[in-house]
Design a protein around this motif. Sequence first.
Motif, PDB file in Angstrom:
ATOM      1  N   ASN A   1       0.826  -1.194   0.000  1.00 27.76           N
ATOM      2  CA  ASN A   1       0.000   0.000   0.000  1.00 27.76           C
ATOM      3  C   ASN A   1       0.867   1.255   0.000  1.00 27.76           C
ATOM      4  OD1 ASN A   1      -2.225   1.785   0.447  1.00 27.76           O
ATOM      5  ND2 ASN A   1      -1.658   1.795   2.600  1.00 27.76           N
ATOM      6  N   ASP A   2       0.535   2.219  -0.875  1.00 28.57           N
ATOM      7  CA  ASP A   2       1.349   3.429  -0.958  1.00 28.57           C
ATOM      8  C   ASP A   2       0.582   4.699  -0.608  1.00 28.57           C
ATOM      9  OD1 ASP A   2      -0.313   3.354  -3.118  1.00 28.57           O
ATOM     10  OD2 ASP A   2       1.203   3.926  -4.591  1.00 28.57           O
ATOM     11  N   LYS A   3      -0.632   4.551  -0.083  1.00 27.83           N
ATOM     12  CA  LYS A   3      -1.429   5.727   0.264  1.00 27.83           C
ATOM     13  C   LYS A   3      -1.712   5.755   1.761  1.00 27.83           C
ATOM     14  CE  LYS A   3      -4.224   6.168  -3.972  1.00 27.83           C
ATOM     15  NZ  LYS A   3      -5.631   6.198  -4.431  1.00 27.83           N
ATOM     16  N   LYS A   4      -1.849   6.972   2.274  1.00 29.79           N
ATOM     17  CA  LYS A   4      -2.296   7.148   3.650  1.00 29.79           C
ATOM     18  C   LYS A   4      -3.802   6.889   3.708  1.00 29.79           C
ATOM     19  CE  LYS A   4       1.088  10.709   4.850  1.00 29.79           C
ATOM     20  NZ  LYS A   4       1.673  11.084   3.566  1.00 29.79           N
ATOM     21  N   PHE A   5      -4.329   6.881   4.913  1.00 32.30           N
ATOM     22  CA  PHE A   5      -5.759   6.677   5.116  1.00 32.30           C
ATOM     23  C   PHE A   5      -6.369   7.897   5.794  1.00 32.30           C
ATOM     24  CE2 PHE A   5      -3.898   2.519   4.859  1.00 32.30           C
ATOM     25  CZ  PHE A   5      -4.840   1.753   4.181  1.00 32.30           C
ATOM     26  N   LEU A   6      -7.540   8.286   5.326  1.00 33.95           N
ATOM     27  CA  LEU A   6      -8.327   9.300   5.993  1.00 33.95           C
ATOM     28  C   LEU A   6      -9.612   8.619   6.446  1.00 33.95           C
ATOM     29  CD1 LEU A   6      -9.172  12.897   4.979  1.00 33.95           C
ATOM     30  CD2 LEU A   6     -10.978  11.339   5.573  1.00 33.95           C
ATOM     31  N   VAL A   7      -9.849   8.595   7.747  1.00 37.34           N
ATOM     32  CA  VAL A   7     -11.079   8.020   8.275  1.00 37.34           C
ATOM     33  C   VAL A   7     -11.972   9.166   8.729  1.00 37.34           C
ATOM     34  CG1 VAL A   7     -12.112   6.390   9.905  1.00 37.34           C
ATOM     35  CG2 VAL A   7      -9.784   5.993   9.061  1.00 37.34           C
ATOM     36  N   ASP A   8     -13.099   9.318   8.048  1.00 32.89           N
ATOM     37  CA  ASP A   8     -14.088  10.338   8.383  1.00 32.89           C
ATOM     38  C   ASP A   8     -15.036   9.719   9.402  1.00 32.89           C
ATOM     39  OD1 ASP A   8     -16.003  12.336   8.473  1.00 32.89           O
ATOM     40  OD2 ASP A   8     -16.732  12.009   6.434  1.00 32.89           O
ATOM     41  N   VAL A   9     -14.873  10.086  10.673  1.00 29.14           N
ATOM     42  CA  VAL A   9     -15.704   9.530  11.742  1.00 29.14           C
ATOM     43  C   VAL A   9     -16.895  10.467  11.940  1.00 29.14           C
ATOM     44  CG1 VAL A   9     -15.758   8.718  14.132  1.00 29.14           C
ATOM     45  CG2 VAL A   9     -13.630   8.551  12.802  1.00 29.14           C
ATOM     46  N   TYR A  10     -18.100   9.920  11.717  1.00 31.78           N
ATOM     47  CA  TYR A  10     -19.317  10.734  11.732  1.00 31.78           C
ATOM     48  C   TYR A  10     -20.414  10.012  12.504  1.00 31.78           C
ATOM     49  CZ  TYR A  10     -21.410   7.470   8.444  1.00 31.78           C
ATOM     50  OH  TYR A  10     -21.927   6.344   7.879  1.00 31.78           O
ATOM     51  N   THR A  11     -21.545  10.708  12.688  1.00 29.62           N
ATOM     52  CA  THR A  11     -22.760  10.078  13.204  1.00 29.62           C
ATOM     53  C   THR A  11     -23.917  10.543  12.331  1.00 29.62           C
ATOM     54  OG1 THR A  11     -23.315  11.896  14.685  1.00 29.62           O
ATOM     55  CG2 THR A  11     -21.894  10.147  15.583  1.00 29.62           C
ATOM     56  N   ASP A  12     -25.012   9.795  12.368  1.00 26.78           N
ATOM     57  CA  ASP A  12     -26.182  10.155  11.562  1.00 26.78           C
ATOM     58  C   ASP A  12     -26.823  11.470  11.989  1.00 26.78           C
ATOM     59  OD1 ASP A  12     -25.939   7.945   9.937  1.00 26.78           O
ATOM     60  OD2 ASP A  12     -27.296   6.702  11.131  1.00 26.78           O
ATOM     61  N   TRP A  13     -26.702  11.817  13.270  1.00 30.38           N
ATOM     62  CA  TRP A  13     -27.359  13.028  13.788  1.00 30.38           C
ATOM     63  C   TRP A  13     -26.480  14.275  13.710  1.00 30.38           C
ATOM     64  CZ3 TRP A  13     -24.249  14.801  17.558  1.00 30.38           C
ATOM     65  CH2 TRP A  13     -23.491  13.874  18.273  1.00 30.38           C
ATOM     66  N   CYS A  14     -25.243  14.139  13.251  1.00 30.56           N
ATOM     67  CA  CYS A  14     -24.291  15.249  13.263  1.00 30.56           C
ATOM     68  C   CYS A  14     -24.523  16.189  12.075  1.00 30.56           C
ATOM     69  CB  CYS A  14     -22.872  14.679  13.234  1.00 30.56           C
ATOM     70  SG  CYS A  14     -21.596  15.860  12.807  1.00 30.56           S
ATOM     71  N   GLY A  15     -25.024  17.399  12.369  1.00 30.27           N
ATOM     72  CA  GLY A  15     -25.304  18.373  11.310  1.00 30.27           C
ATOM     73  C   GLY A  15     -24.072  18.814  10.541  1.00 30.27           C
ATOM     74  N   TRP A  16     -22.967  19.075  11.246  1.00 28.56           N
ATOM     75  CA  TRP A  16     -21.743  19.530  10.574  1.00 28.56           C
ATOM     76  C   TRP A  16     -21.140  18.430   9.710  1.00 28.56           C
ATOM     77  CZ3 TRP A  16     -21.007  24.256   9.530  1.00 28.56           C
ATOM     78  CH2 TRP A  16     -21.470  25.249  10.388  1.00 28.56           C
ATOM     79  N   CYS A  17     -21.375  17.169  10.091  1.00 31.73           N
ATOM     80  CA  CYS A  17     -20.908  16.046   9.252  1.00 31.73           C
ATOM     81  C   CYS A  17     -21.602  16.106   7.888  1.00 31.73           C
ATOM     82  CB  CYS A  17     -21.226  14.703   9.918  1.00 31.73           C
ATOM     83  SG  CYS A  17     -20.460  14.458  11.536  1.00 31.73           S
ATOM     84  N   LYS A  18     -22.905  16.370   7.908  1.00 36.24           N
ATOM     85  CA  LYS A  18     -23.688  16.446   6.667  1.00 36.24           C
ATOM     86  C   LYS A  18     -23.230  17.627   5.807  1.00 36.24           C
ATOM     87  CE  LYS A  18     -27.862  14.191   8.441  1.00 36.24           C
ATOM     88  NZ  LYS A  18     -27.623  13.893   9.840  1.00 36.24           N
TER      89      LYS A  18
END
Length: 136
Positions: free
Chosen positions: A23-40
């Motif tokens: 693997n030659d790429k880093k990982f970005l994990v977007d941690v969200y919740t269904d109720w999170c307005g700013w996530c949307k």
Amino acid sequence: TAKEEGQDNITIEQASDLADGNNDKKFLVDVYTDWCGWCKVMDKKTFTDPEVIKYLNENFHIVKFDAEQKESVKYKGNTYNWEAMGRTGVNKLAFELLQGRLSYPSLVYLNENLEPIRVSPGYKEPAQLLAELKAL
């Protein structure tokens, strides 16, 4: 892989498998919740930005992870389960990825071997996110 508005997303299990190989790429994990307005808002405004999409697809594996998902998750040889906590409960992997600071949205940056680089909590405008990604 799931296609979401031009972005190539993978599951946390797929990330775990990829890190075992060449693997030659880093990982970005977007941690969200269904109720999170700013996530949307971030999904609609930041992750749809053409420049953000291009940079992410070239340099990162992108994982969307629901911090409150009830399904067990296998990651790096461990199984993580949902646990009752607070109002809605949390998957223990979210607790580990966010180093105990449950804040949404949070972006978790991992190196090519899934080792933590940093956790970046809060909403990001496209230009903010690009600057942050390029500084990693």
